[in-house]
Motif scaffolding. Sequence first.
Motif, mmCIF file in Angstrom:
data_model
loop_
_atom_site.group_PDB
_atom_site.id
_atom_site.type_symbol
_atom_site.label_atom_id
_atom_site.label_comp_id
_atom_site.label_asym_id
_atom_site.label_seq_id
_atom_site.Cartn_x
_atom_site.Cartn_y
_atom_site.Cartn_z
ATOM 1 N N ALA A 291 -19.274 35.288 16.352
ATOM 2 C CA ALA A 291 -17.976 34.686 16.609
ATOM 3 C C ALA A 291 -17.747 33.556 15.615
ATOM 4 C CB ALA A 291 -17.926 34.156 18.045
ATOM 5 N N LYS A 292 -16.684 33.665 14.855
ATOM 6 C CA LYS A 292 -16.434 32.705 13.788
ATOM 7 C C LYS A 292 -15.401 31.681 14.234
ATOM 8 C CE LYS A 292 -17.359 36.087 10.157
ATOM 9 N NZ LYS A 292 -16.818 36.769 8.961
ATOM 10 N N LEU B 261 -2.529 31.801 15.148
ATOM 11 C CA LEU B 261 -2.706 30.360 14.995
ATOM 12 C C LEU B 261 -1.512 29.595 15.574
ATOM 13 C CD1 LEU B 261 -4.229 30.132 11.406
ATOM 14 C CD2 LEU B 261 -5.397 29.880 13.600
ATOM 15 N N LYS B 262 -0.327 30.198 15.494
ATOM 16 C CA LYS B 262 0.843 29.577 16.106
ATOM 17 C C LYS B 262 0.684 29.499 17.625
ATOM 18 C CE LYS B 262 4.990 30.458 14.924
ATOM 19 N NZ LYS B 262 6.268 31.169 14.658
ATOM 20 N N THR C 114 -14.311 28.382 19.170
ATOM 21 C CA THR C 114 -14.015 29.812 19.091
ATOM 22 C C THR C 114 -12.920 30.156 20.101
ATOM 23 O OG1 THR C 114 -15.669 30.422 20.753
ATOM 24 C CG2 THR C 114 -16.418 30.277 18.467
ATOM 25 N N ASN C 115 -12.417 31.363 19.988
ATOM 26 C CA ASN C 115 -11.376 31.806 20.921
ATOM 27 C C ASN C 115 -11.889 31.842 22.358
ATOM 28 O OD1 ASN C 115 -9.603 32.108 18.786
ATOM 29 N ND2 ASN C 115 -10.181 34.246 18.459
ATOM 30 N N LEU C 116 -13.171 32.134 22.528
ATOM 31 C CA LEU C 116 -13.744 32.135 23.870
ATOM 32 C C LEU C 116 -13.742 30.725 24.455
ATOM 33 C CD1 LEU C 116 -15.130 33.717 26.119
ATOM 34 C CD2 LEU C 116 -17.316 33.315 24.975
ATOM 35 N N ASP C 117 -13.969 29.738 23.614
ATOM 36 C CA ASP C 117 -13.907 28.342 24.080
ATOM 37 C C ASP C 117 -12.509 28.001 24.576
ATOM 38 O OD1 ASP C 117 -16.575 27.906 23.401
ATOM 39 O OD2 ASP C 117 -16.053 27.356 21.335
ATOM 40 N N ALA D 11 -4.561 38.964 23.646
ATOM 41 C CA ALA D 11 -4.062 38.637 22.313
ATOM 42 C C ALA D 11 -5.200 38.277 21.362
ATOM 43 C CB ALA D 11 -3.063 37.485 22.402
ATOM 44 N N SER D 12 -6.171 37.524 21.849
ATOM 45 C CA SER D 12 -7.291 37.135 20.987
ATOM 46 C C SER D 12 -8.149 38.341 20.622
ATOM 47 C CB SER D 12 -8.148 36.072 21.677
ATOM 48 O OG SER D 12 -8.709 36.583 22.882
#
Length: 238
Positions: free
Chosen positions: A125-126, A165-166, A184-187, A204-205
């Motif tokens: 996860a980046k 990002l928006k 990360t998106n999970l955070d 969406a993620s």
Amino acid sequence: MIKHSITLFFLLCITIAFGQNDSIAIPVDQESLLQDRILDEDLSKKYTGDEFNYEVKTGESLNLLARFLKWLLESLGSAFGVDISPQTLVILEYIIYGLMGLLVIFILIRIFVNEKFNAIFTKKAKPIVDVDFAEQHIETVDLDALMALALENKDYRLAVRYQFLKILKLLSQKEIIEWHFEKTNLDYQKEIGEVKLQTEFQKASYLYEYIWYGEQYIDETGYSKTSSRFATLNNLIN
């Protein structure tokens, strides 16, 4: 003195007599009993099979891998009516050992370059580090201009990135999440308290990560479908 000499003479005679009785006489015609034995020309064909192959290990002397391969080959041979030679078992065993050795070398190389073990098998996860986000806050970046430029260049994959990002920028402005470039998106998903919003953000993620991190090609039609998903989430946030 005479008696003593006679006694020695008799003892000597007895010894010679017993020595002659212990020897075995060999008949003169013993050689006539010896015959040349001719081996059957088909002897090599007669003694065939695994039980006469002394180069291949069988039974308890086989290791677990060799026993499994032997069982597998025998099962396949019985199912398809094919006679698989023991040499095939040895060749397959060497091939598997070679592949296992290459895998060990690959893992060691990844470890030595500071890659975590689980990163070998899963995509890491980046965090979002783009357009100098390490020095700028997401709310100060003009994402609309960046997205318009990406669409002008028909780089729809990059446009999807800016659309996502928006979403993060809007969530940060609404104080639903606390944005940070290392998260990360999970955070962010865990920070969203409202269940429906959290579910839509997860969808969406996932779509964004599939296109961006998965490096999936997307055309204008695909971008329109993806954009509608982000529009739904954007309306839900507002």
